[in-house]
Design a protein around this motif. Structure first.
Motif, short mmCIF file in Angstrom:
data_model
loop_
_atom_site.label_atom_id
_atom_site.label_comp_id
_atom_site.label_asym_id
_atom_site.label_seq_id
_atom_site.Cartn_x
_atom_site.Cartn_y
_atom_site.Cartn_z
N ALA B 74 55.78 37.60 37.16
CA ALA B 74 54.82 38.67 37.44
C ALA B 74 53.65 38.61 36.47
O ALA B 74 52.49 38.80 36.85
CB ALA B 74 55.52 40.03 37.36
N ALA B 75 53.96 38.32 35.19
CA ALA B 75 52.87 38.25 34.20
C ALA B 75 51.91 37.11 34.53
O ALA B 75 50.69 37.29 34.51
CB ALA B 75 53.47 38.06 32.80
N ILE B 76 52.48 35.96 34.88
CA ILE B 76 51.63 34.79 35.18
C ILE B 76 50.80 35.05 36.45
O ILE B 76 49.61 34.75 36.50
CB ILE B 76 52.49 33.53 35.37
CG1 ILE B 76 53.34 33.25 34.13
CG2 ILE B 76 51.62 32.32 35.66
CD1 ILE B 76 54.54 32.35 34.43
N ALA B 77 51.47 35.62 37.45
CA ALA B 77 50.79 35.82 38.74
C ALA B 77 49.67 36.85 38.62
O ALA B 77 48.74 36.84 39.42
CB ALA B 77 51.80 36.25 39.81
N ASN B 78 49.78 37.74 37.65
CA ASN B 78 48.75 38.77 37.50
C ASN B 78 47.63 38.35 36.54
O ASN B 78 46.70 39.13 36.30
CB ASN B 78 49.38 40.09 37.06
CG ASN B 78 50.04 40.80 38.24
OD1 ASN B 78 49.36 41.37 39.09
ND2 ASN B 78 51.37 40.73 38.34
N MET B 79 47.72 37.15 36.00
CA MET B 79 46.64 36.69 35.12
C MET B 79 45.35 36.44 35.91
O MET B 79 45.40 36.05 37.07
CB MET B 79 47.05 35.38 34.43
CG MET B 79 47.98 35.58 33.26
SD MET B 79 48.64 33.99 32.67
CE MET B 79 47.14 33.16 32.18
N ASP B 80 44.23 36.61 35.24
CA ASP B 80 42.95 36.25 35.86
C ASP B 80 42.80 34.73 35.80
O ASP B 80 42.74 34.15 34.73
CB ASP B 80 41.81 36.92 35.11
CG ASP B 80 40.45 36.64 35.74
OD1 ASP B 80 39.56 37.47 35.59
OD2 ASP B 80 40.29 35.57 36.37
N GLN B 81 42.79 34.10 36.99
CA GLN B 81 42.73 32.64 37.04
C GLN B 81 41.37 32.12 37.43
O GLN B 81 41.20 30.94 37.71
CB GLN B 81 43.73 32.12 38.07
CG GLN B 81 45.15 32.56 37.84
CD GLN B 81 46.00 32.19 39.04
OE1 GLN B 81 45.88 31.12 39.63
NE2 GLN B 81 46.88 33.09 39.43
N SER B 82 40.38 33.01 37.51
CA SER B 82 39.12 32.60 38.12
C SER B 82 38.48 31.43 37.37
O SER B 82 37.82 30.59 38.00
CB SER B 82 38.16 33.78 38.21
OG SER B 82 38.10 34.45 36.97
N ALA B 83 38.71 31.34 36.07
CA ALA B 83 38.06 30.26 35.32
C ALA B 83 38.66 28.89 35.63
O ALA B 83 38.03 27.86 35.38
CB ALA B 83 38.16 30.53 33.82
N TYR B 84 39.89 28.84 36.19
CA TYR B 84 40.50 27.53 36.51
C TYR B 84 39.97 26.95 37.80
O TYR B 84 40.05 25.77 38.03
CB TYR B 84 42.00 27.60 36.79
CG TYR B 84 42.91 28.28 35.84
CD1 TYR B 84 42.63 28.43 34.50
CD2 TYR B 84 44.11 28.76 36.33
CE1 TYR B 84 43.54 29.04 33.66
CE2 TYR B 84 45.02 29.38 35.51
CZ TYR B 84 44.74 29.52 34.18
OH TYR B 84 45.64 30.12 33.38
#
Lengths: 286, 157
Positions: B74-84
């Motif tokens: 859940a923590a990983i999935a809720n991270m902001d990934q936009s920069a990747y």
């Protein structure tokens, strides 16, 4: 001599539909046909692109070295679909690659695999197709250049490459035979997983050994024991859930396939896995 | 005249070198972004393996391990990934299996990412209750993985 050659060529490349009595005396079961429909993967190609559910309206493009083919509308619509076709016309299309007006279909339609299916399964499949919702979307013409736009040339292709013999011969268990039927006939797995020669025929010596994706979208993997080291249970679970043993999930076109294999029984998925363990191991090129 | 020619050549050389440098620089950024998101995916699958082993009855249910893995997920999935997810880092680039449609269908892609975030948050809330609760909430997580890979990853797997 030339005349004899032309006459022979014309005769040999002529479309050969099934005889009129091919389905005589059969009782078709549309519910059983629903399982055949899933096992044969019809919806993965004939549903409109990007649609998860709904009519078999066609339109999905299939790029290839020979041009781009568009899956036709096979919903029961009487004008745009197959509503007015007879059962034998449908069976001829599916198992002989011959249209109701007597032309050859391009082998983007995997009739050379379906030719190995039992006539009863095809009858059940047709009964199921007739229960599906109609849709009036017109068919899109294929974009195929010379000389492949000469339909009669497909007759020569069939002579060269249509082959009703099982690829995996020898003494098989009942489970392996069931798997062979699901993989080689209904599932037509080799259409993507086996490389093709210059004329588009399957390279049976590299059966299921992986191939470039003709659509340019990734590469279709080698699923012989030369590359795929998953257990039978791993393969069966993948075909049900899409999860690999490492808990990656199927992507691209295989995700569409898993939507179909998820509808099969555990026994059928295990049979497919058992067959895949029995095919000759082909290593990946170094 | 000769001098001018030399100046032009020098100018051209500077421009070419600059372009080459810029191209190299962009591709290094893309490579780093791809490595970051592939590492992110590896973290998903590592935690999914713990949960999936239990959901598929391959490993015994362990409430503490399930909770830990589901919280991670859940923590990983809720991270902001936009920069990747850098535009241009699609499968035309070596090592990428991302379809270009990720950027042309950005809204749908964002919806699919959000579906994983909410499904994994829901899983984290119940994974420690019992095996049935884990199995029930695991399904939608797997479904969200599959839906995104189906639409946005090329066919090699």
């Amino acid at each position: 001599m030339v005349v004899v050659g032309i006459v022979a060529g014309v005769a040999l490349t002529r479309p050969q539909p099934l005889p009129d009595d091919a389905l005589a005396g059969m009782t078709a079961d549309p519910e059983r046909g629903a399982v055949i429909f899933a096992a044969a993967g019809c919806a993965a190609c004939h549903r409109a692109p990007g649609v998860d559910d709904g009519p078999l309206a066609g339109g999905r493009p299939f790029a290839s070295d020979f041009g781009t083919f568009y899956a036709p509308n096979i919903s029961p619509d009487p004008v745009q679909g197959i509503g007015r076709w007879t059962d034998v016309q449908l069976a001829s299309a599916i198992q002989r690659g011959v249209s109701p007006d007597g032309g050859h279909y391009y082998p983007a339609f995997p009739y050379t695999a379906y030719a190995k299916a039992s006539r009863q399964d095809i009858a059940d499949l047709i009964a199921h197709l007739r229960t599906l919702p109609p849709d009036a979307t017109p068919n899109q013409p294929h974009q195929v250049g010379f000389p492949f736009n000469i339909r009669r040339s497909v007759g020569a292709w069939k002579l060269l490459f249509a082959n009703d013999d099982w690829v995996l011969g020898g003494d098989l268990t009942a489970e392996q035979e069931r798997g062979r039927y699901l993989v080689e006939a209904l599932g037509h797995c080799a259409e993507c997983h086996t490389p093709r020669g210059a004329l588009g025929g399957l390279d049976r010596g590299n059966w299921l050994a992986g191939a470039p994706n003709p659509s340019g979208d990734g590469r279709i993997p080698n699923i012989t024991p030369g590359a795929l080291n998953w257990s039978i249970q791993d393969i069966a679970i993948y075909l049900e859930s899409g999860f690999t043993p490492d808990f990656d999930t199927a992507g691209g076109t295989m995700a569409d396939v898993v939507l179909n294999t998820a509808q099969l029984s555990d026994a059928d998925r295990t049979a497919i896995a058992t067959y895949l363990k029995a095919v000759p191991a082909v290593p990946n090129p170094q | 005249m000769k001098k001018r020619h030399f100046a032009t050549s020098l100018g051209l050389a500077v421009i070419l070198t600059g372009t080459a440098f810029a191209a190299g620089h962009i591709s290094e950024d893309v490579t780093k972004a791809m490595e970051a998101r592939q590492a992110h995916m590896t973290l998903y699958s590592f935690n999914m393996a713990t949960l999936g082993g239990m959901a598929q009855d391959r490993t015994p249910y362990d409430a503490a391990a399930a909770t830990a893995a589901a919280n991670n997920l859940a923590a990983i999935a809720n991270m902001d990934q936009s920069a990747y997810w850098v535009e241009g880092s699609d499968s035309s680039v070596e090592g990428s299996r991302a379809k270009a449609e990720i950027w042309s269908n950005a809204d749908d892609y964002a919806e699919k990412i959000a579906a994983l975030a909410s499904a994994s948050t829901a899983l984290a809330a119940v994974a420690g209750n019992d095996l049935d609760a884990l199995k029930g909430a695991f399904g939608p997580v797997g479904g969200s993985c599959a839906a995104c890979h189906r639409a946005y990853r090329v066919s090699d797997n």
